[in-house]
Scaffold this motif. Structure first.
Motif, short mmCIF file in Angstrom:
data_model
loop_
_atom_site.label_atom_id
_atom_site.label_comp_id
_atom_site.label_asym_id
_atom_site.label_seq_id
_atom_site.Cartn_x
_atom_site.Cartn_y
_atom_site.Cartn_z
N ASN A 158 0.85 -1.19 0.00
CA ASN A 158 0.00 0.00 0.00
C ASN A 158 0.89 1.24 0.00
O ASN A 158 0.65 2.21 -0.74
N GLY A 159 1.94 1.19 0.80
CA GLY A 159 2.93 2.28 0.82
C GLY A 159 3.59 2.43 -0.54
O GLY A 159 3.81 3.55 -1.02
N GLY A 160 3.88 1.28 -1.19
CA GLY A 160 4.49 1.31 -2.53
C GLY A 160 3.60 2.05 -3.51
O GLY A 160 4.08 2.86 -4.33
N ASP A 161 2.29 1.79 -3.42
CA ASP A 161 1.33 2.52 -4.29
C ASP A 161 1.46 4.03 -4.06
O ASP A 161 1.50 4.82 -5.01
N GLY A 162 1.51 4.42 -2.78
CA GLY A 162 1.57 5.85 -2.43
C GLY A 162 2.83 6.49 -2.99
O GLY A 162 2.79 7.61 -3.51
N LEU A 163 3.95 5.78 -2.88
CA LEU A 163 5.22 6.32 -3.38
C LEU A 163 5.18 6.47 -4.90
O LEU A 163 5.66 7.47 -5.46
N ALA A 164 4.58 5.47 -5.56
CA ALA A 164 4.47 5.56 -7.03
C ALA A 164 3.54 6.72 -7.43
O ALA A 164 3.78 7.38 -8.46
N VAL A 165 2.52 6.98 -6.62
CA VAL A 165 1.63 8.13 -6.90
C VAL A 165 2.45 9.42 -6.88
O VAL A 165 2.32 10.29 -7.76
N VAL A 166 3.33 9.54 -5.86
CA VAL A 166 4.17 10.74 -5.74
C VAL A 166 5.06 10.90 -6.99
O VAL A 166 5.18 11.99 -7.55
N ARG A 167 5.63 9.80 -7.44
CA ARG A 167 6.49 9.87 -8.64
C ARG A 167 5.68 10.32 -9.86
O ARG A 167 6.08 11.23 -10.59
N ILE A 168 4.51 9.70 -10.03
CA ILE A 168 3.69 10.02 -11.22
C ILE A 168 3.22 11.49 -11.16
O ILE A 168 3.30 12.22 -12.16
N LEU A 169 2.78 11.92 -9.97
CA LEU A 169 2.35 13.33 -9.85
C LEU A 169 3.51 14.27 -10.13
O LEU A 169 3.35 15.31 -10.78
N THR A 170 4.71 13.90 -9.64
CA THR A 170 5.89 14.74 -9.88
C THR A 170 6.14 14.89 -11.38
O THR A 170 6.38 15.99 -11.89
N THR A 171 6.03 13.74 -12.10
CA THR A 171 6.27 13.82 -13.55
C THR A 171 5.16 14.61 -14.25
O THR A 171 5.35 15.09 -15.36
N MET A 172 4.00 14.72 -13.60
CA MET A 172 2.91 15.52 -14.17
C MET A 172 3.06 17.00 -13.80
O MET A 172 2.20 17.83 -14.11
N ASP A 185 -1.97 20.31 0.53
CA ASP A 185 -3.36 20.57 0.14
C ASP A 185 -4.12 19.26 0.03
O ASP A 185 -5.33 19.23 0.16
N LEU A 186 -3.36 18.21 -0.25
CA LEU A 186 -3.99 16.88 -0.31
C LEU A 186 -3.00 15.86 0.26
O LEU A 186 -1.82 15.86 -0.10
N ILE A 187 -3.51 15.03 1.15
CA ILE A 187 -2.68 13.97 1.74
C ILE A 187 -3.12 12.63 1.16
O ILE A 187 -4.32 12.33 1.10
N VAL A 188 -2.14 11.86 0.70
CA VAL A 188 -2.43 10.51 0.21
C VAL A 188 -2.19 9.54 1.36
O VAL A 188 -1.07 9.46 1.88
N ASP A 189 -3.23 8.84 1.76
CA ASP A 189 -3.10 7.88 2.86
C ASP A 189 -2.74 6.51 2.27
O ASP A 189 -3.59 5.82 1.70
N ALA A 190 -1.47 6.14 2.41
CA ALA A 190 -1.00 4.84 1.90
C ALA A 190 -0.23 4.11 3.00
O ALA A 190 0.84 3.56 2.77
N ILE A 191 -0.80 4.13 4.21
CA ILE A 191 -0.11 3.46 5.33
C ILE A 191 -0.42 1.96 5.30
O ILE A 191 0.46 1.13 5.22
#
Ligand SMILES: NC(=O)C1=CN([C@@H]2O[C@H](COP(=O)(O)OP(=O)(O)OC[C@H]3O[C@@H](n4cnc5c(N)ncnc54)[C@H](OP(=O)(O)O)[C@@H]3O)[C@@H](O)[C@H]2O)[C@@H](O)CC1
Ligand SMILES: Nc1ncnc2c1ncn2[C@@H]1O[C@H](COP(=O)(O)OP(=O)(O)O)[C@@H](O)[C@H]1O
Ligand SMILES: [K+]
Length: 512
Positions: free
Chosen positions: A72-86, A130-136
């Motif tokens: 679940n944490g891995g998903d959250g980290l990948a979200v951060v990478r994808i958002l960064t590239t966006m 402004d938005l927190i991703v909960d991937a704990i």
């Protein structure tokens, strides 16, 4: 509200528990060979897209993902990478121990480090988001959330409570049990949840449903055979199912074609229960309804529901021949609303249980009488539909309400299995089970917490049974129609003024 990508793939909505979901994961990865990183990438991409939709304009906005060391944490980290590239300003915070990271999560950490994406070292930094991703935690939560994890969950909830940040939960809010919807220790309160593959039971059962906010179900590429082999056993109806399941009307037919319902209900000063139940049976299309009630109710039933056939009795001396004839006449029987638990009512219930050969629904005092007279269980016909609310269930099963609520689907399933019946366990999320499969009803609202609402439901189920629906479907589909009618009534009348008679009235807007 649930948005499912899965339209037309299956009839009805599938609801997975953690074991079934893990089985879908494992089969896809180990048997079919789909790399786990591919699934994670699709999960993260779908989440990132939803986040951008919710944020609308991402300019100047900051997203922080709070991540555990599982996938679940891995998903959250990948979200951060994808958002960064966006081009979205994003950062990550590790709530879990990086030394314990799964190999997929370790890989995501490595990539973020290589990309030099900012890492937060203190929970105080969450106030910048402004938005927190909960991937704990996702479906791998196994025990109550405590210690540092609990402090992290509380920090996320604080940011949301002060209106600082919106919260997006990945797969399921951390702290919510995937199986029961219970809060394990403490849980994140999300504005929306992006879940993968299929809905989870914990996202629709309360209090999990309140913690999840709006739920988006995303296709991340699990093949259909992976879902099939998991043998999911919990389902929900959706609006499209109405036309599929509603008994068909034929031009070449008459009232004999749509079944006869016998409603054994009501007592002195309790005419409403039989009226609601009988009227609801008519409103779901059955051909004839007979009301078997005390003679004191004769005039009021004739006036309120002249369409009903009426058999009345003297409660000081119940004529069992009359009851016998009524039972012989019926294609289905509704037993119990407003009947009281007086000795004459006990005799009526005992007689009906013994002699009824057609599908039977037992509600309200019918249930209370069985709860108070254990020997009656011996004559309960197989597949009888029981419709207890939590209080009635507690009397029937001798289980405290608090204990039942810890796992409502299990309570309902085991009760049905142990007694060979169909159990409709009524609550804000009604559960229906035949001891093997479970339905969770997703329609309905708090406006329906009003006197007579349950009587309406028993009549609907009786009406569908008389039209030859199998008992499990009649019970589950009946709950769904009942809830949809309640939703339609609430839309126009509001929750406060909603009455049981409105549910009946709005049924004809739902099934037509
Ligand atoms: N498989 C796949 O490829 C895909 C998976 N996907 C994603 O992965 C998620 C499932 O991942 P997962 O199975 O790794 O479990 P996850 O929810 O991260 O938590 C496990 C960790 O939490 C720990 N832990 C548990 N309870 C705890 C507690 N109370 N307090 C403290 N620790 C606790 C537990 O530790 P342990 O019990 O071993 O001590 C373990 O370290 C799923 O929801 C979805 O988001 C998608 O990307 C699709 C592809
Ligand atoms: N908050 C709620 N959300 C959805 N449905 C509800 C809610 N509260 C009550 N209901 C539904 O209303 C009905 C109430 O039944 P019951 O308690 O037997 O009422 P009564 O005994 O007054 O007829 C059940 O079908 C239940 O599921
Ligand atoms: K989560």
């Amino acid at each position: 509200m649930y948005y499912c990508y899965r339209k037309k793939r299956y009839i009805m909505i599938y609801l997975a528990n953690s074991r079934e979901m893990k089985s879908i994961d494992t089969y896809s990865i180990e048997t079919l060979g789909i790399p786990s990183a591919v699934l994670m990438e699709r999960a993260a991409y779908a989440t990132a897209v939803r986040i951008c939709e919710v944020l609308k304009d991402t300019e100047g906005k900051k997203v922080i993902a709070v991540c555990g060391s599982g996938n679940n944490g891995g998903d959250g980290l990948a979200v951060v990478r994808i958002l960064t590239t966006m081009g979205v300003s994003s950062a990550w915070y590790m709530a879990g121990d990086t030394a314990k990271a799964t190999k997929e999560t370790a890989l995501q950490i490595k990539i973020l480090e290589n990309m030099k994406v900012p890492r937060c070292r203190s929970l105080d930094e969450l106030t910048q988001a402004d938005l927190i991703v909960d991937a704990i935690f996702g479906i791998g939560l196994t025990r109550p959330v405590e210690g540092n994890f609990a402090r992290t969950v509380e920090a996320i909830n604080r940011c949301r409570a002060i209106g600082r940040a919106a919260v997006c939960a990945v797969d399921i809010p951390s702290g919510i049990s995937t199986d029961t919807g219970q809060v394990l220790g403490c849980a994140v309160e999300a504005d929306f949840t992006v879940t993968f593959g299929t809905l989870k039971t914990g996202l629709v059962l309360y209090p999990g449903a309140c913690h999840s906010g709006q739920v988006f179900v995303e296709n991340i590429g699990f093949p259909i055979e992976a879902t099939d082999q998991a043998r999911i056993h919990t389902f929900a109806f959706e609006k499209e199912d109405i036309v599929r399941y509603l008994p068909k009307r034929q031009a070449y037919s008459n009232k004999g074609s749509y079944g006869r319902v016998l409603v054994i209900a009501g007592s002195k000063n309790m005419a409403g229960a039989c009226f609601f139940s009988a009227r609801a049976a008519y409103n779901c299309g059955c051909g004839l309804v007979r009301v078997f009630t005390v003679q004191e109710n004769h005039d009021v039933i004739l006036e309120k529901l002249p369409e009903a056939v009426l058999t009345t009795y003297d409660s000081t001396l119940v004529d069992m021949d009359l009851l016998d004839q009524a039972i012989e006449w019926a294609d289905s029987v509704v037993l119990g609303p407003g009947l009281t638990c007086a000795p004459y009512a006990v005799n009526i219930v005992a007689y009906t249980l013994k002699h009824c050969k057609v599908p039977l629904v037992i509600d309200a005092d019918g249930l209370n009488i069985i709860a108070g007279n254990g020997s009656l269980w011996d004559s309960v016909p197989q597949n009888t539909v029981f419709t207890p609310h939590l209080g009635e269930m507690s009397r029937l099963s001798s289980m405290p309400v608090g204990q039942m609520c810890l796992d409502l689907p299990k309570t309902c399933r085991e009760f049905a299995k142990n007694h060979g019946i169909i159990c409709v366990l009524k609550d804000a999320r009604t559960i229906v089970s035949d001891g093997a499969n479970c339905f969770i009803n997703l329609s309905g609202n708090d406006g329906m917490a009003t006197g007579g609402s349950g009587d309406v439901l028993s009549g609907i189920i009786g009406g569908f049974l008389a039209q030859k629906m199998d008992p499990l479907t009649a019970a589950a589909f009946g709950c769904f129609v009942h809830g949809l009618a309640g939703d339609a009534a609430r839309k126009e009348k509001g929750a406060y003024g909603l009455l049981a008679s409105d549910i009946i009235q709005y049924m004809s807007k739902i099934i037509r």
